[in-house]
Scaffold this motif. Structure first.
Motif, PDB file in Angstrom:
ATOM      1  N   LEU A  42      43.904  40.436  26.864  1.00 46.35           N
ATOM      2  CA  LEU A  42      43.560  39.455  27.895  1.00 46.35           C
ATOM      3  C   LEU A  42      43.987  39.937  29.271  1.00 46.35           C
ATOM      4  O   LEU A  42      43.294  39.703  30.269  1.00 46.35           O
ATOM      5  CB  LEU A  42      44.198  38.108  27.567  1.00 46.35           C
ATOM      6  CG  LEU A  42      43.553  37.366  26.394  1.00 46.35           C
ATOM      7  CD1 LEU A  42      44.360  36.110  26.063  1.00 46.35           C
ATOM      8  CD2 LEU A  42      42.120  37.008  26.699  1.00 46.35           C
ATOM      9  N   THR A  43      45.112  40.631  29.362  1.00 51.06           N
ATOM     10  CA  THR A  43      45.559  41.187  30.638  1.00 51.06           C
ATOM     11  C   THR A  43      44.593  42.261  31.125  1.00 51.06           C
ATOM     12  O   THR A  43      44.200  42.276  32.301  1.00 51.06           O
ATOM     13  CB  THR A  43      46.972  41.778  30.493  1.00 51.06           C
ATOM     14  OG1 THR A  43      47.847  40.773  30.017  1.00 51.06           O
ATOM     15  CG2 THR A  43      47.489  42.303  31.809  1.00 51.06           C
ATOM     16  N   VAL A  44      44.193  43.156  30.240  1.00 52.68           N
ATOM     17  CA  VAL A  44      43.241  44.207  30.604  1.00 52.68           C
ATOM     18  C   VAL A  44      41.897  43.590  30.987  1.00 52.68           C
ATOM     19  O   VAL A  44      41.271  43.989  31.976  1.00 52.68           O
ATOM     20  CB  VAL A  44      43.078  45.215  29.446  1.00 52.68           C
ATOM     21  CG1 VAL A  44      41.918  46.155  29.694  1.00 52.68           C
ATOM     22  CG2 VAL A  44      44.358  45.990  29.243  1.00 52.68           C
ATOM     23  N   GLN A  45      41.459  42.611  30.235  1.00 56.10           N
ATOM     24  CA  GLN A  45      40.176  41.975  30.522  1.00 56.10           C
ATOM     25  C   GLN A  45      40.193  41.288  31.877  1.00 56.10           C
ATOM     26  O   GLN A  45      39.207  41.334  32.617  1.00 56.10           O
ATOM     27  CB  GLN A  45      39.834  40.971  29.422  1.00 56.10           C
ATOM     28  CG  GLN A  45      38.458  40.395  29.536  1.00 56.10           C
ATOM     29  CD  GLN A  45      37.372  41.443  29.374  1.00 56.10           C
ATOM     30  OE1 GLN A  45      37.484  42.332  28.551  1.00 56.10           O
ATOM     31  NE2 GLN A  45      36.338  41.340  30.189  1.00 56.10           N
ATOM     32  N   LYS A  51      37.979  43.641  38.936  1.00 61.35           N
ATOM     33  CA  LYS A  51      37.364  44.836  39.525  1.00 61.35           C
ATOM     34  C   LYS A  51      35.847  44.694  39.575  1.00 61.35           C
ATOM     35  O   LYS A  51      35.208  45.095  40.559  1.00 61.35           O
ATOM     36  CB  LYS A  51      37.737  46.075  38.718  1.00 61.35           C
ATOM     37  CG  LYS A  51      39.150  46.531  38.915  1.00 61.35           C
ATOM     38  CD  LYS A  51      39.432  47.772  38.072  1.00 61.35           C
ATOM     39  CE  LYS A  51      40.875  48.175  38.143  1.00 61.35           C
ATOM     40  NZ  LYS A  51      41.166  49.347  37.285  1.00 61.35           N
ATOM     41  N   ALA A  52      35.244  44.139  38.535  1.00 62.61           N
ATOM     42  CA  ALA A  52      33.801  43.961  38.512  1.00 62.61           C
ATOM     43  C   ALA A  52      33.349  42.984  39.579  1.00 62.61           C
ATOM     44  O   ALA A  52      32.310  43.193  40.225  1.00 62.61           O
ATOM     45  CB  ALA A  52      33.355  43.480  37.134  1.00 62.61           C
ATOM     46  N   LYS A  53      34.100  41.929  39.791  1.00 59.63           N
ATOM     47  CA  LYS A  53      33.737  40.963  40.831  1.00 59.63           C
ATOM     48  C   LYS A  53      33.844  41.592  42.208  1.00 59.63           C
ATOM     49  O   LYS A  53      33.010  41.334  43.094  1.00 59.63           O
ATOM     50  CB  LYS A  53      34.643  39.731  40.752  1.00 59.63           C
ATOM     51  CG  LYS A  53      34.282  38.786  39.649  1.00 59.63           C
ATOM     52  CD  LYS A  53      35.169  37.548  39.687  1.00 59.63           C
ATOM     53  CE  LYS A  53      34.811  36.581  38.571  1.00 59.63           C
ATOM     54  NZ  LYS A  53      35.676  35.383  38.611  1.00 59.63           N
ATOM     55  N   ASP A  54      34.869  42.420  42.431  1.00 60.63           N
ATOM     56  CA  ASP A  54      35.029  43.080  43.725  1.00 60.63           C
ATOM     57  C   ASP A  54      33.878  44.042  44.016  1.00 60.63           C
ATOM     58  O   ASP A  54      33.452  44.185  45.160  1.00 60.63           O
ATOM     59  CB  ASP A  54      36.355  43.851  43.774  1.00 60.63           C
ATOM     60  CG  ASP A  54      37.563  42.900  43.813  1.00 60.63           C
ATOM     61  OD1 ASP A  54      37.388  41.718  44.145  1.00 60.63           O
ATOM     62  OD2 ASP A  54      38.687  43.384  43.499  1.00 60.63           O
ATOM     63  N   GLY A  56      30.854  43.746  42.735  1.00 57.16           N
ATOM     64  CA  GLY A  56      29.586  43.050  42.660  1.00 57.16           C
ATOM     65  C   GLY A  56      28.819  43.403  41.398  1.00 57.16           C
ATOM     66  O   GLY A  56      27.616  43.204  41.320  1.00 57.16           O
ATOM     67  N   ASP A  57      29.495  43.957  40.405  1.00 60.76           N
ATOM     68  CA  ASP A  57      28.866  44.324  39.132  1.00 60.76           C
ATOM     69  C   ASP A  57      28.754  43.114  38.222  1.00 60.76           C
ATOM     70  O   ASP A  57      29.250  42.041  38.503  1.00 60.76           O
ATOM     71  CB  ASP A  57      29.687  45.415  38.409  1.00 60.76           C
ATOM     72  CG  ASP A  57      29.639  46.740  39.137  1.00 60.76           C
ATOM     73  OD1 ASP A  57      28.700  46.950  39.934  1.00 60.76           O
ATOM     74  OD2 ASP A  57      30.556  47.555  38.917  1.00 60.76           O
ATOM     75  N   PHE A  58      28.101  43.364  37.080  1.00 63.65           N
ATOM     76  CA  PHE A  58      28.031  42.339  36.060  1.00 63.65           C
ATOM     77  C   PHE A  58      29.404  42.146  35.428  1.00 63.65           C
ATOM     78  O   PHE A  58      30.147  43.093  35.248  1.00 63.65           O
ATOM     79  CB  PHE A  58      27.011  42.704  34.963  1.00 63.65           C
ATOM     80  CG  PHE A  58      25.594  42.694  35.460  1.00 63.65           C
ATOM     81  CD1 PHE A  58      24.982  41.480  35.749  1.00 63.65           C
ATOM     82  CD2 PHE A  58      24.885  43.858  35.604  1.00 63.65           C
ATOM     83  CE1 PHE A  58      23.674  41.453  36.181  1.00 63.65           C
ATOM     84  CE2 PHE A  58      23.581  43.832  36.033  1.00 63.65           C
ATOM     85  CZ  PHE A  58      22.978  42.642  36.329  1.00 63.65           C
ATOM     86  N   ILE A  59      29.686  40.930  35.062  1.00 61.97           N
ATOM     87  CA  ILE A  59      30.980  40.639  34.426  1.00 61.97           C
ATOM     88  C   ILE A  59      30.792  40.680  32.938  1.00 61.97           C
ATOM     89  O   ILE A  59      29.920  40.134  32.372  1.00 61.97           O
ATOM     90  CB  ILE A  59      31.513  39.273  34.863  1.00 61.97           C
ATOM     91  CG1 ILE A  59      31.759  39.311  36.352  1.00 61.97           C
ATOM     92  CG2 ILE A  59      32.778  38.932  34.121  1.00 61.97           C
ATOM     93  CD1 ILE A  59      32.180  37.984  36.929  1.00 61.97           C
TER      94      ILE A  59
END
Length: 59
Positions: A42-45, A51-54, A56-59
């Protein structure tokens, strides 16, 4: 046919006897490892999602 069912029952009883002899140390150890693994995942996720939100990638 009933011999097969009795054999399965005796095998299950024998395996549960091993767990009882270990005084539930093995099941508790497995549960602890699973809980630490879930917390780590859960921490890694969370960091990967951030990082994906920063980017602009798909989550």
């Amino acid at each position: 046919m009933t011999d097969i069912f009795y054999a399965i029952g005796h095998f299950i009883q024998w395996t549960l006897g091993i767990i009882e002899a270990a005084r539930w140390g093995i099941p508790v150890a497995v549960i602890v490892v699973l809980l630490f693994g879930m917390a780590y995942w859960l921490t890694v996720q969370r960091s990967l999602t951030r990082k994906a939100k920063d980017r602009g990638d798909f989550i």
